[in-house]
Motif scaffolding. Structure first.
Motif, mmCIF file in Angstrom:
data_model
loop_
_atom_site.group_PDB
_atom_site.id
_atom_site.type_symbol
_atom_site.label_atom_id
_atom_site.label_comp_id
_atom_site.label_asym_id
_atom_site.label_seq_id
_atom_site.Cartn_x
_atom_site.Cartn_y
_atom_site.Cartn_z
ATOM 1 N N ILE A 107 -2.069 -1.348 -3.606
ATOM 2 C CA ILE A 107 -3.231 -0.511 -3.306
ATOM 3 C C ILE A 107 -2.766 0.937 -3.379
ATOM 4 N N ILE A 108 -3.508 1.763 -4.090
ATOM 5 C CA ILE A 108 -3.148 3.179 -4.169
ATOM 6 C C ILE A 108 -3.756 3.872 -2.956
ATOM 7 N N GLY A 109 -2.898 4.369 -2.056
ATOM 8 C CA GLY A 109 -3.413 5.030 -0.858
ATOM 9 C C GLY A 109 -2.333 5.145 0.191
ATOM 10 N N ASP A 110 -2.600 5.988 1.156
ATOM 11 C CA ASP A 110 -1.632 6.215 2.223
ATOM 12 C C ASP A 110 -1.958 5.276 3.381
ATOM 13 N N SER A 111 -1.027 4.369 3.678
ATOM 14 C CA SER A 111 -1.317 3.353 4.695
ATOM 15 C C SER A 111 -1.473 3.983 6.082
ATOM 16 N N LYS A 112 -0.974 5.207 6.254
ATOM 17 C CA LYS A 112 -1.089 5.841 7.580
ATOM 18 C C LYS A 112 -2.439 6.509 7.779
ATOM 19 N N THR A 113 -3.117 6.887 6.674
ATOM 20 C CA THR A 113 -4.346 7.671 6.847
ATOM 21 C C THR A 113 -5.599 7.054 6.214
ATOM 22 N N THR A 114 -5.434 6.185 5.204
ATOM 23 C CA THR A 114 -6.654 5.760 4.482
ATOM 24 C C THR A 114 -6.964 4.267 4.601
ATOM 25 N N MET A 150 0.869 -1.189 0.000
ATOM 26 C CA MET A 150 0.000 0.000 0.000
ATOM 27 C C MET A 150 0.891 1.219 0.000
ATOM 28 N N TRP A 151 0.690 2.093 -0.981
ATOM 29 C CA TRP A 151 1.610 3.215 -1.177
ATOM 30 C C TRP A 151 0.849 4.387 -1.798
ATOM 31 N N PRO A 152 1.176 5.614 -1.415
ATOM 32 C CA PRO A 152 0.459 6.768 -2.017
ATOM 33 C C PRO A 152 1.004 7.108 -3.412
ATOM 34 N N TYR A 153 0.831 6.209 -4.348
ATOM 35 C CA TYR A 153 1.326 6.434 -5.713
ATOM 36 C C TYR A 153 0.714 7.712 -6.282
ATOM 37 N N ALA A 154 1.539 8.429 -7.066
ATOM 38 C CA ALA A 154 1.067 9.707 -7.622
ATOM 39 C C ALA A 154 -0.082 9.492 -8.602
ATOM 40 N N ASP A 155 -0.050 8.387 -9.344
ATOM 41 C CA ASP A 155 -1.120 8.126 -10.301
ATOM 42 C C ASP A 155 -1.158 6.633 -10.630
#
Ligand code: NAD
Length: 342
Positions: free
Chosen positions: A82-89, A44-49
Motif C-alpha cells: 500500500i502506498i502511504g504512511d502507516s503512521k498518518t494515513t 504499507m510504506w510511503p513509497y516515493a512513486d
C-alpha cells in the motif's frame, strides 16, 4: 516502464488497486501459484512513486515463492504493498477496500501483516474477504517470531555442524545483531543451549536485558559485524552483508533471521570465497510463515514445531548441494527452490 521492471514478466499477475473513497493505492503482485495460492504479507510504506512501490512488490512476491517452496508449504508467493504512511494515513476503510480487491482475486492471493500493518488492520481486510491470515484474537493466532527464532536456532546448529563439525552449541560464541522479537528469543534459546553471546542493538535497554538474563557481552552497533565469534546472526536489518562489512567479518558462519541479508546476490559467492558459510536467509527464517500458514489452514498447532525443526535438514541439503556443485549456498538454495515450484 512498469512492464520492463525486474521480474515483471515472471509474475502471473500484477494488480493495481485504486479506491477513491478511502484513498487506497495498492499493488498486489502474484508471482507463482503452482504450489497453491500465493501467500505473503501486506506492506504499507510511503513509497516515493508507483514505480518504486511496484519494484518492491515484485521483489518481495518473488522472494515469497522461494521461501514458501523451500519450507515445503502448499502455497505460492505473492505480496501486496500500500502506498502511504502507516503512521498518518491508515484507516479501517483503506484496509476494507484492499480486502475487496483481494476478494475479487477469488483466493489466488492470501494476505497477512507485514511492515507497517498490524493484526487490527487485517481485521479490517477481513470485513471484505476471508483470504487473510493472522487475524486478531482467534485461538492459535499469535506472534510468529518464536517460531522464526526456533528455525534460526536449528539452522545455526546445521551450519556449525557442517562448517565446524560440531553437533552442539555448547561453548560456541554467537554474535547477535538486533534483539527484537526474533533476536531476543534466539538469544534465550542459544543461552539455554550453552552458547556464549555477544549482542548489539540500537536500543540499549535490550542489550542490558540480555546481559542480565543471559550473561551476554555487549558490543557497539558498529562493531557487531566484526565480533570474534564462530557465528554472526543478523536479526535486525537487510543488506548487512555488503562490500564494506564483508572484509570485517571474523565469523565462520553467517546465520540469522533478517530478510535480504546480502546487499547483492554476488556477495553469496564472495562469502564462499572467504570461507564463511552463509545460511540463506529465506531458508533459515521460514519458521514464521510456517506458523502463519498452519494457522490459516487450521492445522493443529503441534504440527508446526516439527516443520520448523525440518529447516535444519533443508539447510543441511543446501550446504551439501553447494559443496557438491562448487557454488554458493545462495545459488544452491535458489536452484533447489526453483526445482520445487517450477
Ligand atoms: P524487530 O523490529 O522486533 O527487531 C529488530 C531489532 O533490531 C530491534 O530491537 C531494533 O532496535 C534492532 N535494530 C535496528 N537497527 C539496528 C542496528 N543498526 N543494529 C543493531 N540493532 C538494530 O524485528 P523482528 O520481528 O525481530 O525481525 C528481525 C528481522 O528478522 C527483520 O529483518 C525481519 O524482517 C526478519 N524476519 C522476522 C520474522 C518474524 O517472525 N518476526 C520472520 C522472518 C524474517
Amino acid at each position: 516502464s512498469l512492464f520492463e521492471l525486474p521480474d515483471f514478466d515472471q509474475h502471473e499477475q500484477v494488480v493495481f488497486v485504486s479506491d477513491r473513497d478511502s484513498g487506497l493505492r495498492a499493488i498486489i503482485a502474484i508471482h507463482h501459484t503452482g504450489r497453491g495460492p500465493a501467500m505473503g504479507g501486506c506492506r504499507m510504506w510511503p513509497y516515493a512513486d508507483s514505480v518504486t512501490a511496484a519494484t518492491d512488490a515484485l521483489r518481495l512476491s518473488r522472494g515469497m515463492t522461494y521461501k514458501n517452496a523451500m519450507a515445503g508449504l502448499p502455497i505460492g508467493g505473492g505480496k501486496a504493498v500500500i502506498i502511504g504512511d502507516s503512521k498518518t494515513t491508515k484507516t479501517p476503510a483503506l484496509f476494507a477496500a484492499l480486502g475487496k480487491a483481494i476478494d475479487q482475486l477469488g483466493g489466488r492471493y492470501i494476505t497477512a501483516e507485514d511492515v507497517g500493518t498490524s493484526p487490527a488492520d487485517m481485521q479490517s481486510v477481513h470485513q471484505r474477504t476471508r483470504f487473510v491470515a493472522g487475524l486478531e484474537g482467534e485461538p492459535g493466532r499469535g506472534d510468529p517470531s518464536p517460531a522464526t527464532a526456533l528455525g534460526v536456532r536449528v539452522g545455526i546448529e546445521a551450519a556449525v555442524q557442517h562448517q565446524l563439525g560440531v553437533d552442539r552449541l555448547q561453548g560456541l560464541t554467537v554474535a547477535i545483531q538486533g534483539l527484537g522479537h526474533v533476536g531476543f528469543d534466539l538469544a534465550r534459546q542459544l543461552h539455554e543451549a550453552g552458547a556464549r553471546l555477544i549482542v548489539a542493538d540500537i536500543d540499549p535497554s535490550r542489550t542490558q536485558r540480555a546481559a542480565e538474563a543471559f550473561g551476554a557481552r555487549i558490543s557497539s552497533v558498529d562493531d557487531i559485524v566484526a565480533a570474534e565469534a564462530e557465528v554472526f546472526a543478523p536479526c535486525a536489518l537487510g543488506a548487512v552483508i555488503n562490500p564494506s562489512s564483508l572484509p570485517r567479518l571474523r565469523c565462520q558462519v553467517v546465520a540469522g533471521a533478517a530478510n535480504n541479508q546480502l546487499a547483492t546476490d554476488d556477495l553469496g559467492e564472495q562469502l564462499r570465497e572467504a570461507g564463511i558459510l552463509y545460511a540463506p536467509d529465506y531458508v533459515i527464517n521460514a519458521g514464521g510463515i510456517i506458523k502463519v500458514c498452519a494457522e490459516y489452514y487450521r492445522e493443529p498447532a503441534d504440527s508446526v514445531e516439527g516443520r520448523v525443526l525440518a529447516i535444519k535438514q533443508t539447510l543441511a541439503e543446501v550446504f551439501a548441494t553447494a559443496d557438491r556443485e562448487g557454488i554458493s549456498t545462495r545459488l544452491a538454495a535458489d536452484r533447489m527452490a526453483e526445482a520445487r515450484f517450477s
